[in-house]
Design an enzyme around this catalytic site. Structure first.
Site, PDB file in Angstrom:
ATOM      1  N   GLY A 160       0.814  -1.209   0.000  1.00  0.00           N
ATOM      2  CA  GLY A 160       0.000   0.000   0.000  1.00  0.00           C
ATOM      3  C   GLY A 160       0.848   1.260   0.000  1.00  0.00           C
ATOM      4  O   GLY A 160       1.930   1.321  -0.601  1.00  0.00           O
ATOM      5  N   SER A 161       0.395   2.262   0.729  1.00  0.00           N
ATOM      6  CA  SER A 161       0.966   3.604   0.621  1.00  0.00           C
ATOM      7  C   SER A 161       2.356   3.767   1.220  1.00  0.00           C
ATOM      8  O   SER A 161       2.991   4.803   0.995  1.00  0.00           O
ATOM      9  CB  SER A 161       0.020   4.623   1.251  1.00  0.00           C
ATOM     10  N   VAL A 162       2.858   2.813   1.985  1.00  0.00           N
ATOM     11  CA  VAL A 162       4.244   2.962   2.443  1.00  0.00           C
ATOM     12  C   VAL A 162       5.198   2.935   1.251  1.00  0.00           C
ATOM     13  O   VAL A 162       6.324   3.449   1.327  1.00  0.00           O
ATOM     14  CB  VAL A 162       4.642   1.887   3.492  1.00  0.00           C
ATOM     15  N   PHE A 163       4.744   2.389   0.123  1.00  0.00           N
ATOM     16  CA  PHE A 163       5.572   2.364  -1.088  1.00  0.00           C
ATOM     17  C   PHE A 163       5.765   3.768  -1.660  1.00  0.00           C
ATOM     18  O   PHE A 163       6.680   4.001  -2.464  1.00  0.00           O
ATOM     19  CB  PHE A 163       4.950   1.442  -2.142  1.00  0.00           C
ATOM     20  N   LYS A 164       4.934   4.718  -1.261  1.00  0.00           N
ATOM     21  CA  LYS A 164       5.053   6.090  -1.778  1.00  0.00           C
ATOM     22  C   LYS A 164       6.377   6.736  -1.386  1.00  0.00           C
ATOM     23  O   LYS A 164       6.783   7.731  -2.004  1.00  0.00           O
ATOM     24  CB  LYS A 164       3.868   6.929  -1.300  1.00  0.00           C
TER      25      LYS A 164
END
Length: 484
Positions: free
Chosen positions: A218-222
């Site tokens: 999810g958004s931790v990849f941002k």
């Protein structure tokens, strides 16, 4: 006559030398290959019944060989097994060895290459052969705190790491199990226990899901998207990013929506600060579409994705971007850029990614082994911090750190805050369908002198449950480590 006697002596000496050399070769040089031969059941039984060295945490044995009165002189015993099962693994007469028991087996049995002279000494002195002790980097109090934070029935994982050395302070996961059930001498009891354990959903007898299981990040990849944007030179700290309510794709009946739970809907253009504080989807998908798949992949690999050789010393499951799809179309690239579709990561990988930001862009090799000592307590090896790779520049790491601090100070990770301490963090919500998500938090503290990284994943939970189990628990772990 003298010549005949002399020749006989030469032959006898040559035969003795040959015999001695052969015995020495088998005893000391070929022993590892013979011991590791899967057909060598005799060696497995012998090793199972021998005095393996202990595995230690905080100087106390969490695995040890205890003398018995049976034909098998020693019983491998695990202390507080539910707390450490995912790390120690187990050593079984009936199914082999796993975890640290397997990965440090040469040291635990005293048969590593550098123990040659110890083995020779034991043979000539008649001493009972003993293995070396292996002490882990784990802090027992933090390990227990982390395990207690994971509810039974949720296969969650927590990694607590020192970003400057790579040392693992805690690594906890559920479901867990009693490793003593696997070490029993009783085959019938072993079979019965194994039959029950394999029925437990999510059980992994080979090691903690923190390094053996991958999840959509999810958004931790941002964090990786942001690093790629800044490294490209096309973006800087003042860049404004497109922030539509959704992204559409020509010729496709699909639209990528923005994140629904923050304040993303309030602006159609967003700074990096705002986009990260609220974990907006469309700005980071737009970055990936602008830079292209190769640029995002290259940046992901700088942080450790697609590395299938990592061990600490247990082998780590490979984290993957973009997954197995090969060339992505625009919709798939947009989804992948926000940690969805076929993108997967271990909790350890996300911890390492975060640790690289905390450590000025330099990623340290993770390590679970603190020291190895001989039976007379002589230290033969100790943890030496090792640089694994340069994930990004110090300047970019510093900028991302500042934005992550703002996520905790002003964004959707405020529950991770610690009074009087500057905390950097990022949340993630990977949608799985049917209202369930992988809920993530990853971050570090103090942001101005990072001492600890905390990464938490709670898979297959609803949004409210995920919010309760991630950022607030990260705050408790930060406090616990920093107060020691």
């Amino acid at each position: 006559m003298n010549a005949a006697i002399r020749n006989s002596w030469i032959v006898a000496i040559a035969l003795f030398a040959l015999l001695f050399g052969s015995v020495s070769y088998v005893q000391f040089f070929a022993v590892d290959a013979l011991n590791k031969n899967p057909s060598n059941q005799r060696q497995l039984v012998k090793s199972f019944c021998s005095a393996r060295g202990p595995i230690l945490v905080d100087g106390q044995a969490i695995a040890e060989s205890v003398a018995t009165n049976t034909d098998c002189k020693y019983q491998r015993t695990y202390n507080d097994p539910l707390l450490y099962a995912g790390l120690t693994g187990f050593f079984s007469k009936w199914s082999g060895q796993y975890g640290i028991e397997a990965d440090m087996s040469a040291e635990l049995t005293g048969k590593s290459d550098d123990a040659l002279f110890e083995r020779i000494s034991q043979i000539f002195t008649g001493e009972q052969p003993q293995g070396r002790s292996v002490e882990l980097t784990i802090d027992s109090e933090i390990q227990k705190l982390a395990l207690d934070m994971i509810p039974d029935g949720i296969g969650g994982s927590i990694v607590v790491q020192n970003p400057k050395t790579g040392a693992i302070i805690a690594m906890a996961s559920k479901p867990t199990y009693d490793t003593n059930l696997m070490a029993t001498h009783d085959k019938t009891a072993f079979d019965a226990s194994m039959a029950e354990l394999v029925k437990v959903p999510g059980i992994n007898l080979a090691g903690s899901s923190a390094f053996t299981q991958v999840y959509a990040p999810g958004s931790v990849f941002k964090i990786i998207d942001t690093a790629a944007a800044l490294e490209s030179g096309k973006y800087n700290k003042d860049s404004m990013l497109p922030n539509p309510a959704e992204l559409t794709f020509p010729g496709m009946d699909y639209a990528l929506p923005n994140y629904a739970y923050g304040q993303c809907y309030t602006k159609d253009k967003a700074s990096f600060t705002f986009a990260l504080e609220n974990s907006c989807n469309t700005p980071f998908a737009s970055i990936a579409l602008d830079l292209g798949q190769d640029a995002i992949t290259a940046q992901a690999e700088k942080f450790g994705f697609n590395d299938n050789s990592l061990s600490f010393p247990s082998a780590v499951e490979t984290s993957r971007f973009p997954g197995s799809q090969g060339k992505l179309d625009d919709a798939a690239l947009a989804q992948s850029a926000i940690g969805q579709l076929n993108v997967v990561a271990t909790p350890l990988q996300i911890s390492m990614m975060t640790a690289a930001i905390a450590n000025g862009g330099q990623q340290m090799a993770p390590n679970l082994v603190k020291t190895v000592r001989t039976p007379d307590l002589k230290t033969v090896s100790s943890l030496t911090p090792e640089v694994l790779r340069q994930s990004t520049t110090p300047e970019i790491a510093s900028q991302i750190k500042d934005w992550m601090v703002s996520v905790v100070d002003n964004g959707i990770a405020t529950a991770a805050g610690v009074p009087g301490v500057k905390v950097a963090g990022k949340t993630g919500t990977a949608e799985l369908g049917d209202g369930l998500n992988n809920a993530w938090f990853t971050g570090f503290a103090p942001a101005d002198d990072p001492q600890v990284v905390v990464t938490i994943v709670m898979p297959k939970v609803d949004v409210a449950t995920g919010a309760q189990l991630t950022s607030p628990n990260a705050s408790k772990l930060f406090k616990a480590v920093l107060n020691k």
